[in-house]
Design an enzyme around this catalytic site. Sequence first.
Site, PDB file in Angstrom:
ATOM      1  N   GLY A  57      30.281   0.283 -24.520  1.00  0.00           N
ATOM      2  CA  GLY A  57      30.753   1.661 -24.555  1.00  0.00           C
ATOM      3  C   GLY A  57      29.618   2.634 -24.861  1.00  0.00           C
ATOM      4  N   GLY A  58      29.873   3.585 -25.736  1.00  0.00           N
ATOM      5  CA  GLY A  58      28.862   4.573 -26.071  1.00  0.00           C
ATOM      6  C   GLY A  58      27.611   3.956 -26.648  1.00  0.00           C
ATOM      7  NE  ARG A  84      33.634  -0.483 -31.409  1.00  0.00           N
ATOM      8  CZ  ARG A  84      33.475   0.603 -32.133  1.00  0.00           C
ATOM      9  NH1 ARG A  84      32.933   0.527 -33.350  1.00  0.00           N
ATOM     10  NH2 ARG A  84      33.833   1.785 -31.668  1.00  0.00           N
ATOM     11  CD1 TRP A  98       4.381   0.518  -4.053  1.00  0.00           C
ATOM     12  CD2 TRP A  98       4.973   1.288  -6.069  1.00  0.00           C
ATOM     13  NE1 TRP A  98       4.863   1.790  -3.886  1.00  0.00           N
ATOM     14  CE2 TRP A  98       5.230   2.292  -5.113  1.00  0.00           C
ATOM     15  CE3 TRP A  98       5.259   1.534  -7.410  1.00  0.00           C
ATOM     16  CZ2 TRP A  98       5.767   3.519  -5.452  1.00  0.00           C
ATOM     17  CZ3 TRP A  98       5.798   2.767  -7.757  1.00  0.00           C
ATOM     18  CH2 TRP A  98       6.044   3.737  -6.770  1.00  0.00           C
ATOM     19  CB  ILE A  99      -1.074  -3.615  -8.063  1.00  0.00           C
ATOM     20  CG1 ILE A  99      -1.406  -3.226  -6.612  1.00  0.00           C
ATOM     21  CG2 ILE A  99      -1.669  -4.958  -8.429  1.00  0.00           C
ATOM     22  CD1 ILE A  99      -0.763  -4.115  -5.563  1.00  0.00           C
ATOM     23  CD  GLU A 122      -2.860  -1.172   2.381  1.00  0.00           C
ATOM     24  OE1 GLU A 122      -2.782  -0.241   3.221  1.00  0.00           O
ATOM     25  OE2 GLU A 122      -3.704  -2.088   2.439  1.00  0.00           O
ATOM     26  CD  GLU A 160       7.335 -11.225  -6.032  1.00  0.00           C
ATOM     27  OE1 GLU A 160       7.699 -12.263  -5.459  1.00  0.00           O
ATOM     28  OE2 GLU A 160       6.783 -11.212  -7.145  1.00  0.00           O
TER      29      GLU A 160
END
Length: 399
Positions: A355-356, A284, A173-174, A135, A379
Site C-alpha cells: 500500500g502506501g 500488517r 549504455w555500457i 551505440e 540485452e
Amino acid sequence: MADSTPDGVERRLPTDEARELLALTRDIARREIAPRAAEEEAAGHFPRELFALLSRSGLLGLPYDPAYGGGGQPYEVYLQVLEELAAARLTVGLGVSVHSLSCHALARYGTEEQRATHLPAMLGGGLLGAYCLSEPSAGSDAAALRTRAVRSPGEGGSSGEGGDWVIDGTKAWITHGGIADFCTVMARTGDAGARGITAFLVPGDAPGLSAAPPERKMGMKGSPTAQLHFDGVRVPDERRLGAEGQGFAIALDALDSGRLGIAACAVGLGRAALDEAVGYAKERRQFGRPIADFQGLRFLLADMATGVEAGRALYLEAARLRDEGRPFGRIAAMAKLFCTDAAMRITTDAVQVLGGYGYTADFPAERYLREAKMLQIVEGTNQIQRVVIARHLVGPESR
C-alpha cells in the site's frame, strides 16, 4: 540431488559441489550484500569491494574452463548463483552477469595463446569487464554500429596483417562504463552490415578511451551506466578476437547466454519482492487480523509466487539445453521475455501489497519496481525477444 531455498522450495542440483556453491553464495549474500543494498543504492555507490570478494570466492568465472581460472560449472548452476546474488542486490547479480558476458568472446573465440594470457586475470584476478555493442544510434539495430577500427600503417607506411588497430567512435549504455578493467568491443572493420564487424579486447585504461558521466537512471543507481568514447584507441592485432568480420556473430552468440543471465536476475529480483510482500502481509493487521488472511491479497501472492517458479523453470530448461550442447537461442529469448515481464508484474504487485508504505523509500518494494523496468530493456528489449522467437517459429520477415 535437492537443495532447499530460503522459501522452502527444493531445487534440483547436479552435484554436491553445486549445493556447496549455492550455500556459499547465500552466505555472502546474507552477510555482505543484502545489509548494504538499500543504503548504497540510494547513494549511487558501486560496491567494487564486493566484486573483489566474489572474485576471490571463485564466483566471477563460474561457467568457464578451470584451466584458465574458471569454475567449470554448468549454466544450470551458474544461473542459480546469479539468482541468489540478484535477490540480495540486483546491481551485484547483474554486474556478475555482464562480467561473464564480457568474457565470452575471448573464452569461446580467442586463440589458445590469448586465453592463456588474459583469461586467468579476467576470471579470478579481480578484474571487471564491460560489453560494448550498443551505440547512441545503434541499439536494437546493433548491426548498424558506426564505431570503426582501421589498421594503422606499419613500417614503411603500409598497412596489412598484424600491427595495430585504431578505434574511433562512441559506445552507449555500457554497464561498468568508466570503471571496467577491460572491454569487449564490437567495431566496424569492413563495409556496412553485420559482416563488417570485428571483436576486440580493449584494456580499460587504454590511451584515448574515456567515459562520459554516468547516466541518471530511475533505478540501478549503484551500477554505473555510461557512454564510452574511443578517440584513436590503439589495439594490437593480438587483441582481435576471432576472424575479421566475425564480430557480429560473436556478439549474438554471447547475447544468447547473456539473456539467460538477465532471466535469472529477474527471477531473483521477483523473489526478493515476493519475500518482502509475504513478510509484510503476515505482520500488517487491518480489521483486527493480518492482511494475509484476506482472499484478494492471498490470490495476489499466489500469482506472484507462480511467476517466480515458472520463470526459474524456464531459464533452467534453457540452461540445460545449453549444457547439453543443443540449440537454446529460442528458449533463451523466451526466458528473458517471460522472466523480466514477470518481474515487472511481481514488483508492481509487491508495491500494491504494501500500500502506501510500498510507495516510500522506507521499504525496498519501490526500488525493486524501478529496477525491474530496466530488465525489460537491457540485452535486447522484450519486443526484440518476440522478434527472435517469431523468427524461430515462422522464419524471417518478408522484405
